[in-house]
Design a protein around this motif. Structure first.
Motif, PDB file in Angstrom:
ATOM      1  N   GLU A  28      -0.114   3.680 -11.273  1.00 14.36           N
ATOM      2  CA  GLU A  28      -0.825   2.412 -11.097  1.00 14.36           C
ATOM      3  C   GLU A  28      -0.161   1.287 -11.877  1.00 14.36           C
ATOM      4  O   GLU A  28      -0.029   0.160 -11.377  1.00 14.36           O
ATOM      5  CB  GLU A  28      -2.281   2.573 -11.536  1.00 14.36           C
ATOM      6  CG  GLU A  28      -3.152   1.367 -11.217  1.00 14.36           C
ATOM      7  CD  GLU A  28      -4.619   1.621 -11.478  1.00 14.36           C
ATOM      8  OE1 GLU A  28      -5.366   0.624 -11.557  1.00 14.36           O
ATOM      9  OE2 GLU A  28      -5.015   2.793 -11.597  1.00 14.36           O
ATOM     10  N   ALA A  31       3.134   0.319 -10.147  1.00 12.59           N
ATOM     11  CA  ALA A  31       2.842  -0.419  -8.918  1.00 12.59           C
ATOM     12  C   ALA A  31       2.427  -1.855  -9.221  1.00 12.59           C
ATOM     13  O   ALA A  31       2.838  -2.805  -8.534  1.00 12.59           O
ATOM     14  CB  ALA A  31       1.750   0.290  -8.131  1.00 12.59           C
ATOM     15  N   GLU A  32       1.626  -2.040 -10.260  1.00 13.48           N
ATOM     16  CA  GLU A  32       1.191  -3.386 -10.637  1.00 13.48           C
ATOM     17  C   GLU A  32       2.372  -4.235 -11.097  1.00 13.48           C
ATOM     18  O   GLU A  32       2.471  -5.421 -10.755  1.00 13.48           O
ATOM     19  CB  GLU A  32       0.138  -3.300 -11.743  1.00 13.48           C
ATOM     20  CG  GLU A  32      -0.466  -4.661 -12.105  1.00 13.48           C
ATOM     21  CD  GLU A  32      -1.534  -4.571 -13.166  1.00 13.48           C
ATOM     22  OE1 GLU A  32      -2.054  -5.633 -13.577  1.00 13.48           O
ATOM     23  OE2 GLU A  32      -1.866  -3.453 -13.604  1.00 13.48           O
ATOM     24  N   ILE A  35       4.377  -5.321  -8.008  1.00 17.22           N
ATOM     25  CA  ILE A  35       3.700  -6.369  -7.238  1.00 17.22           C
ATOM     26  C   ILE A  35       3.788  -7.703  -7.965  1.00 17.22           C
ATOM     27  O   ILE A  35       4.036  -8.747  -7.351  1.00 17.22           O
ATOM     28  CB  ILE A  35       2.247  -5.966  -6.966  1.00 17.22           C
ATOM     29  CG1 ILE A  35       2.206  -4.763  -6.017  1.00 17.22           C
ATOM     30  CG2 ILE A  35       1.457  -7.126  -6.389  1.00 17.22           C
ATOM     31  CD1 ILE A  35       0.861  -4.101  -5.898  1.00 17.22           C
ATOM     32  N   GLN A  53      -4.065   6.923  -4.901  1.00 16.74           N
ATOM     33  CA  GLN A  53      -4.854   5.751  -4.544  1.00 16.74           C
ATOM     34  C   GLN A  53      -4.271   4.434  -5.048  1.00 16.74           C
ATOM     35  O   GLN A  53      -4.816   3.368  -4.758  1.00 16.74           O
ATOM     36  CB  GLN A  53      -6.281   5.911  -5.090  1.00 16.74           C
ATOM     37  CG  GLN A  53      -7.060   7.044  -4.438  1.00 16.74           C
ATOM     38  CD  GLN A  53      -7.290   6.809  -2.952  1.00 16.74           C
ATOM     39  OE1 GLN A  53      -7.621   5.693  -2.535  1.00 16.74           O
ATOM     40  NE2 GLN A  53      -7.113   7.842  -2.152  1.00 16.74           N
ATOM     41  N   HIS A  54      -3.179   4.467  -5.819  1.00 18.28           N
ATOM     42  CA  HIS A  54      -2.585   3.232  -6.317  1.00 18.28           C
ATOM     43  C   HIS A  54      -1.981   2.427  -5.165  1.00 18.28           C
ATOM     44  O   HIS A  54      -1.750   2.954  -4.071  1.00 18.28           O
ATOM     45  CB  HIS A  54      -1.506   3.554  -7.362  1.00 18.28           C
ATOM     46  CG  HIS A  54      -0.454   4.499  -6.863  1.00 18.28           C
ATOM     47  ND1 HIS A  54      -0.622   5.863  -6.887  1.00 18.28           N
ATOM     48  CD2 HIS A  54       0.766   4.284  -6.317  1.00 18.28           C
ATOM     49  CE1 HIS A  54       0.451   6.438  -6.374  1.00 18.28           C
ATOM     50  NE2 HIS A  54       1.307   5.500  -6.014  1.00 18.28           N
ATOM     51  N   ASP A  55      -1.699   1.177  -5.413  1.00 13.73           N
ATOM     52  CA  ASP A  55      -1.142   0.284  -4.394  1.00 13.73           C
ATOM     53  C   ASP A  55       0.304   0.683  -4.086  1.00 13.73           C
ATOM     54  O   ASP A  55       1.158   0.704  -4.964  1.00 13.73           O
ATOM     55  CB  ASP A  55      -1.188  -1.165  -4.902  1.00 13.73           C
ATOM     56  CG  ASP A  55      -1.002  -2.175  -3.783  1.00 13.73           C
ATOM     57  OD1 ASP A  55      -0.159  -1.940  -2.903  1.00 13.73           O
ATOM     58  OD2 ASP A  55      -1.695  -3.207  -3.794  1.00 13.73           O
ATOM     59  N   LYS A  56       0.574   0.986  -2.819  1.00  8.69           N
ATOM     60  CA  LYS A  56       1.903   1.462  -2.433  1.00  8.69           C
ATOM     61  C   LYS A  56       2.653   0.485  -1.544  1.00  8.69           C
ATOM     62  O   LYS A  56       3.606   0.869  -0.863  1.00  8.69           O
ATOM     63  CB  LYS A  56       1.776   2.824  -1.750  1.00  8.69           C
ATOM     64  CG  LYS A  56       1.382   3.938  -2.725  1.00  8.69           C
ATOM     65  CD  LYS A  56       1.240   5.291  -2.040  1.00  8.69           C
ATOM     66  CE  LYS A  56      -0.041   5.381  -1.276  1.00  8.69           C
ATOM     67  NZ  LYS A  56      -1.248   5.316  -2.131  1.00  8.69           N
ATOM     68  N   ARG A  57       2.241  -0.789  -1.555  1.00  6.07           N
ATOM     69  CA  ARG A  57       2.853  -1.728  -0.610  1.00  6.07           C
ATOM     70  C   ARG A  57       4.336  -1.977  -0.890  1.00  6.07           C
ATOM     71  O   ARG A  57       5.090  -2.368   0.003  1.00  6.07           O
ATOM     72  CB  ARG A  57       2.084  -3.050  -0.625  1.00  6.07           C
ATOM     73  CG  ARG A  57       2.337  -3.916  -1.841  1.00  6.07           C
ATOM     74  CD  ARG A  57       1.517  -5.188  -1.836  1.00  6.07           C
ATOM     75  NE  ARG A  57       0.186  -4.960  -2.367  1.00  6.07           N
ATOM     76  CZ  ARG A  57      -0.631  -5.964  -2.691  1.00  6.07           C
ATOM     77  NH1 ARG A  57      -0.257  -7.216  -2.507  1.00  6.07           N
ATOM     78  NH2 ARG A  57      -1.815  -5.706  -3.198  1.00  6.07           N
ATOM     79  N   ASN A  58       4.798  -1.770  -2.138  1.00  8.10           N
ATOM     80  CA  ASN A  58       6.200  -2.042  -2.469  1.00  8.10           C
ATOM     81  C   ASN A  58       7.065  -0.782  -2.486  1.00  8.10           C
ATOM     82  O   ASN A  58       8.235  -0.838  -2.839  1.00  8.10           O
ATOM     83  CB  ASN A  58       6.301  -2.716  -3.840  1.00  8.10           C
ATOM     84  CG  ASN A  58       5.837  -4.152  -3.812  1.00  8.10           C
ATOM     85  OD1 ASN A  58       5.119  -4.559  -2.906  1.00  8.10           O
ATOM     86  ND2 ASN A  58       6.234  -4.936  -4.799  1.00  8.10           N
ATOM     87  N   LYS A 155      11.491  -3.933   2.417  1.00  6.02           N
ATOM     88  CA  LYS A 155      10.347  -3.404   3.151  1.00  6.02           C
ATOM     89  C   LYS A 155      10.644  -3.325   4.649  1.00  6.02           C
ATOM     90  O   LYS A 155      10.258  -2.356   5.323  1.00  6.02           O
ATOM     91  CB  LYS A 155       9.106  -4.261   2.879  1.00  6.02           C
ATOM     92  CG  LYS A 155       8.596  -4.119   1.448  1.00  6.02           C
ATOM     93  CD  LYS A 155       7.556  -5.157   1.076  1.00  6.02           C
ATOM     94  CE  LYS A 155       6.225  -4.892   1.685  1.00  6.02           C
ATOM     95  NZ  LYS A 155       5.173  -5.784   1.134  1.00  6.02           N
ATOM     96  N   PRO A 211      -2.335   7.990   0.919  1.00  2.00           N
ATOM     97  CA  PRO A 211      -3.418   7.785  -0.049  1.00  2.00           C
ATOM     98  C   PRO A 211      -4.005   9.092  -0.575  1.00  2.00           C
ATOM     99  O   PRO A 211      -4.830   9.082  -1.485  1.00  2.00           O
ATOM    100  CB  PRO A 211      -4.466   7.012   0.752  1.00  2.00           C
ATOM    101  CG  PRO A 211      -4.218   7.399   2.174  1.00  2.00           C
ATOM    102  CD  PRO A 211      -2.734   7.601   2.285  1.00  2.00           C
TER     103      PRO A 211
END
Length: 371
Positions: A28, A31-32, A35, A53-58, A155, A211
């Motif tokens: 987490e 990931a932060e 971002i 569940q952490h943000d995986k957009r990157n 991406k 996820p």
């Protein structure tokens, strides 16, 4: 830390690289950080960043496939790299950073006073708690310039590569899509234990971000085939459901490790990719020496594993097609004891399968660049 802070403030072309790391609590925070500063994350399958569940957009899962393209890797060099964990499994990544050497600023974050840098490139070490460091960099650097174009480029390339890697499983069983269907079948809050050689590389190529709460482990220290079954059974003794993915040689070399599962009634699913030998050597130069390759490197076993599985009290499933494979996986997770799913593949076809995937990705990238 000053050079790293300066890079983040300037908004240069940076990367976060996450190698093998057993602690999934840093996901987490990493990931932060990514971002906040618009940084792509090259996430090794053992980094604990591809699942959860952490943000995986990157997250860029397909960097290994992308970096196999000579034209691609020569044109898209980063200014700096922040690496968490050990060196990734990807050989393409290792050769890429060795190619540029001192042209890239390398920062390796390690919680221990160690020197985990096998590439031989000039490196700055930051010995600190990774989670605390990420949080400090998020709070400390507040007036940075974000390089959104750099992030969006990676991406976009990742989407292109992913579409080609996941396309067309075909009728014949192959090791890549065996990983794809396994990822879909894995139960929540379980562990995927991966064997060395080709299994860990196929997981690197075909296990995409999810996820699901899945921890991915491997015994990469010895970097070989001994003791893999015992390690996975030992992990399963903790109480979490474990799925072991390994090759036929690794399974053969530690079949006696199944005794612990039998004696202690440990539930475990074991997926044996049986390509009748050592598949990774078919990618190396010695494959051209036909006279002795099979005897010294291919080392085919020709063993029927069914009697051995029954001897240790396990259930056995042999998958002849994709429907049977998916059903065997589903059935195995309903069983209380040890379950072995054998998947028969072809070593030669596996090499051609991978090369065709890499070629299609390179052609797609060249087409994208011509637009």
């Amino acid at each position: 830390m000053t050079p790293l802070v300066q890079h983040l403030k300037n908004g240069g072309r940076g990367l976060i690289v996450c190698g093998p790391e057993a602690n999934n609590h840093i996901a987490e925070a990493v990931a932060e950080l990514a971002i906040k500063h618009a940084l792509p994350i090259f996430a090794d399958p053992l980094s604990q960043l591809r699942a959860g569940q952490h943000d995986k957009r990157n997250i860029i899962e397909n960097y290994d496939s992308l970096l196999k393209s000579e034209s691609f890797k020569n044109d898209y060099r980063p200014d700096f790299i922040i690496r968490f964990g050990a060196m990734p499994v990807s050989k393409a990544y290792l050769k890429w950073i060795q190619q540029y050497g001192d042209e890239i600023d390398h920062f390796v974050v390690d919680r221990h006073l160690s020197y985990r840098e096998p590439s031989g490139v000039k490196t700055k070490f930051i010995w600190a708690d990774p989670e605390m460091l990420c949080n400090q960099l998020v709070d400390l650097v507040t007036d940075e310039v974000r390089n959104e174009n750099w992030l969006e480029f990676w991406k976009s390339m990742n989407v292109i590569a992913k579409n080609h890697m996941l396309a067309e499983p075909g009728e014949k069983l192959n090791e890549g899509h065996a990983v794809v269907y396994l990822a879909e079948a894995l139960p929540e809050e379980s562990v995927l234990y991966v064997g060395n050689s080709m299994p860990i590389r196929d997981v690197d190529s075909f296990f995409m971000a999810t996820p699901k709460q899945i921890k991915i482990l491997a015994n990469r220290g010895a970097n070989g085939i001994d003791g893999v079954v015992s390690s996975a059974v030992g992990t399963a003794a903790s109480g979490k459901r474990v799925t072991l993915l390994l090759g036929d040689l690794s399974f053969f070399h530690d079949m006696n490790g199944l005794l612990a599962a039998k004696q202690h009634d440990i539930p475990i699913t074991i997926v044996v990719i049986n390509n009748n030998g050592g598949g990774i050597f078919s990618y190396l130069p010695q494959v051209e020496h036909k006279d002795y390759f099979e005897e010294l490197f291919g080392t085919p076993l020709g063993i029927d594993f069914l009697p051995s599985v029954k001897m240790y009290g396990g259930s056995y499933h042999r998958a002849e097609n994709w429907n049977q494979y998916q059903q065997a996986l589903a059935d195995s997770y309903q069983e209380d004891g040890m379950s072995v799913v054998e998947v028969i593949t072809n070593r030669t076809e596996h090499v051609d399968f991978h090369k065709a995937k890499w070629k299609s990705i390179e052609e797609a990238i060249l087409e994208w660049r011509r637009r």
